[in-house]
Design an enzyme around this catalytic site. Sequence first.
Site, mmCIF file in Angstrom:
data_model
loop_
_atom_site.group_PDB
_atom_site.id
_atom_site.type_symbol
_atom_site.label_atom_id
_atom_site.label_comp_id
_atom_site.label_asym_id
_atom_site.label_seq_id
_atom_site.Cartn_x
_atom_site.Cartn_y
_atom_site.Cartn_z
ATOM 1 N N GLY A 36 10.804 0.935 -0.583
ATOM 2 C CA GLY A 36 10.403 1.906 -1.483
ATOM 3 C C GLY A 36 9.116 2.244 -2.053
ATOM 4 N N SER A 37 8.943 2.227 -3.287
ATOM 5 C CA SER A 37 7.941 3.039 -3.961
ATOM 6 C C SER A 37 6.547 2.449 -3.890
ATOM 7 C CB SER A 37 8.324 3.181 -5.415
ATOM 8 O OG SER A 37 7.234 3.600 -6.168
ATOM 9 N N ALA A 38 5.551 3.340 -3.938
ATOM 10 C CA ALA A 38 4.165 2.908 -4.027
ATOM 11 C C ALA A 38 3.883 2.279 -5.391
ATOM 12 C CB ALA A 38 3.228 4.089 -3.771
ATOM 13 N N GLY A 39 4.802 2.441 -6.343
ATOM 14 C CA GLY A 39 4.633 1.839 -7.668
ATOM 15 C C GLY A 39 5.149 0.412 -7.741
#
Lengths: 136, 421
Positions: A64-67
């Site tokens: 998932g996320s780039a965060g």
Amino acid sequence: MGEAGWQARGVVKGQASGAALVSQTALSFLGDLDIRSGRVVGRSSDLLGESVAGRVLVLPASRGSAGAWRFLYQLKVHGTHPAALILREMPDPSVTQGAFLAEVPVLVAPEPGFWEALRSGEALQVDGTTGRIARG
Amino acid sequence: MELSDRDLALLDGAEGDAARQAMEALVQLGEAYDAPDMVEIGYAHVHAGMALYKGDVELIEATAAQGAKMVVPVSTNIANADMGDWQGTGAPEALGLLQKRAEAAHRAMGSATSFTCTPYWAGHWPTWNMHIASIESGVTVFANSVLGARSNRDGFFAVYAGMTGRYPRFGLHLDRNRQPTHRVTVTARPQGTAEFTALGYAIGAAVGSGVPLIRGLAARPTLDDLDAMGVGMATSGGVAMFIVPGVTPPFGAEADAPGLPEVEVSEADIARVFDGFCTGAEAGFDLVHLGCPHASFEEMKHYAALLTGKRVAEGVELWVTTSRAVRQMARDAGLLAPMLAAGARVVTDTCPISCHFACTCSPDPALKVMPPKLRTILVDSAKQAHYVRDMIQCPTLFTTSELAVDSAVTGRFLPRRRRNG
């Protein structure tokens, strides 16, 4: 390495020890974890309800996320971070960057025998510098 | 890893302690991904320092206090409060003041304090083959796919790239990874940015972290459409780059990807994305949001035209979110007055999912952040809808920009109508 341990690829340096927490499902650090408690809240994870705090977290992959980096670092700020991460495949750069900031050793692709032999709850010592995983 | 003389000097502390630590971290990253050497960075889009995450603003302050200076152009990502008017969004005083400390730290390091997820609309426009680092997945996909610059989906390390002008050569910095993995055929005929976010969302869900080559679009998409499509993909999947033949440098109009996994996106797929994000009651929304990602000047013109002479219904708030730079351009062009006269609020630096509405953050308890109870948020972007669901955890309504404004004015939800073909 046989009975005593296994060899993996060291990705983020450092030594750690803790009880293994083994999952068969990919985990997203953004969304699947409650930062304050370290508990898995993502319904797609087979670790739902377990706490990653202080555990050697063993995952097939991260999702998932780039965060992702921020959430891994936030676990550290709140003292709910895993002791180390062991993954089957290379994580996103964001996960790696979060692990560097949080000083959580990361090891990738342990030799095949590892996956069959390891049981959740077993005490592990891991070394992200040498890539060594040992029981005990 | 092969390091240049300057890389080695940085590791020796020739440019200070902060730059030495940044370089050490970048070398570790490079070793982790088997990078052969470092590339020269031309621009970095970095972490704002987020006041809703405990210790996060302090992390940026500590870097600044070490004497860090940016050696390439640097913009800052979206933040957790409107630093010019946090009171107007109902943010606690302590949260606004903490967020403002990040602004001072970035200024001391020499970054442009842009606080936006669309720094390109605010003037940071990297060009073909420029290596960049970006903390925002929407910036990464726009830079790779529209501008031909080269960026991974980075985290905090974008700051280190800005401080050193260096980054390990791996991922999308290598030619071999800038090739299609999927062949996508679009039979739908999306119009406007809301529909392009939905198209991107459908593509991202199908290709995951692949590089889709996208065929079949009726016309060359506008810059706003390309932006919208990219953020949609980066939200539902891990897409960091797409290829539109004739648009994405250096792929010519004849580029194709025969033999790769095929994906088709039809009107039904786009309608499914809209329907999936219509979970709220049609008369029960309290907030209408336009401008995800942060609106461009062209979008501000469009929103102003839609709102001219209108009045937002009683009990409904309408937010238009954009960057400081674009808001200034809109003000200078006389576009703010009709929006404000209609009762809209123009918010910069943040947005609903980035502000204190989110309940998945971990602020310092001393800030006394209490996310307000929201019934439903009505949006014109699949990205905003996705994160309202996951981070604010309230129902959504999703429609086109035009119908979102009409909904705000009438107080009744107007769903997108299906298109033929």
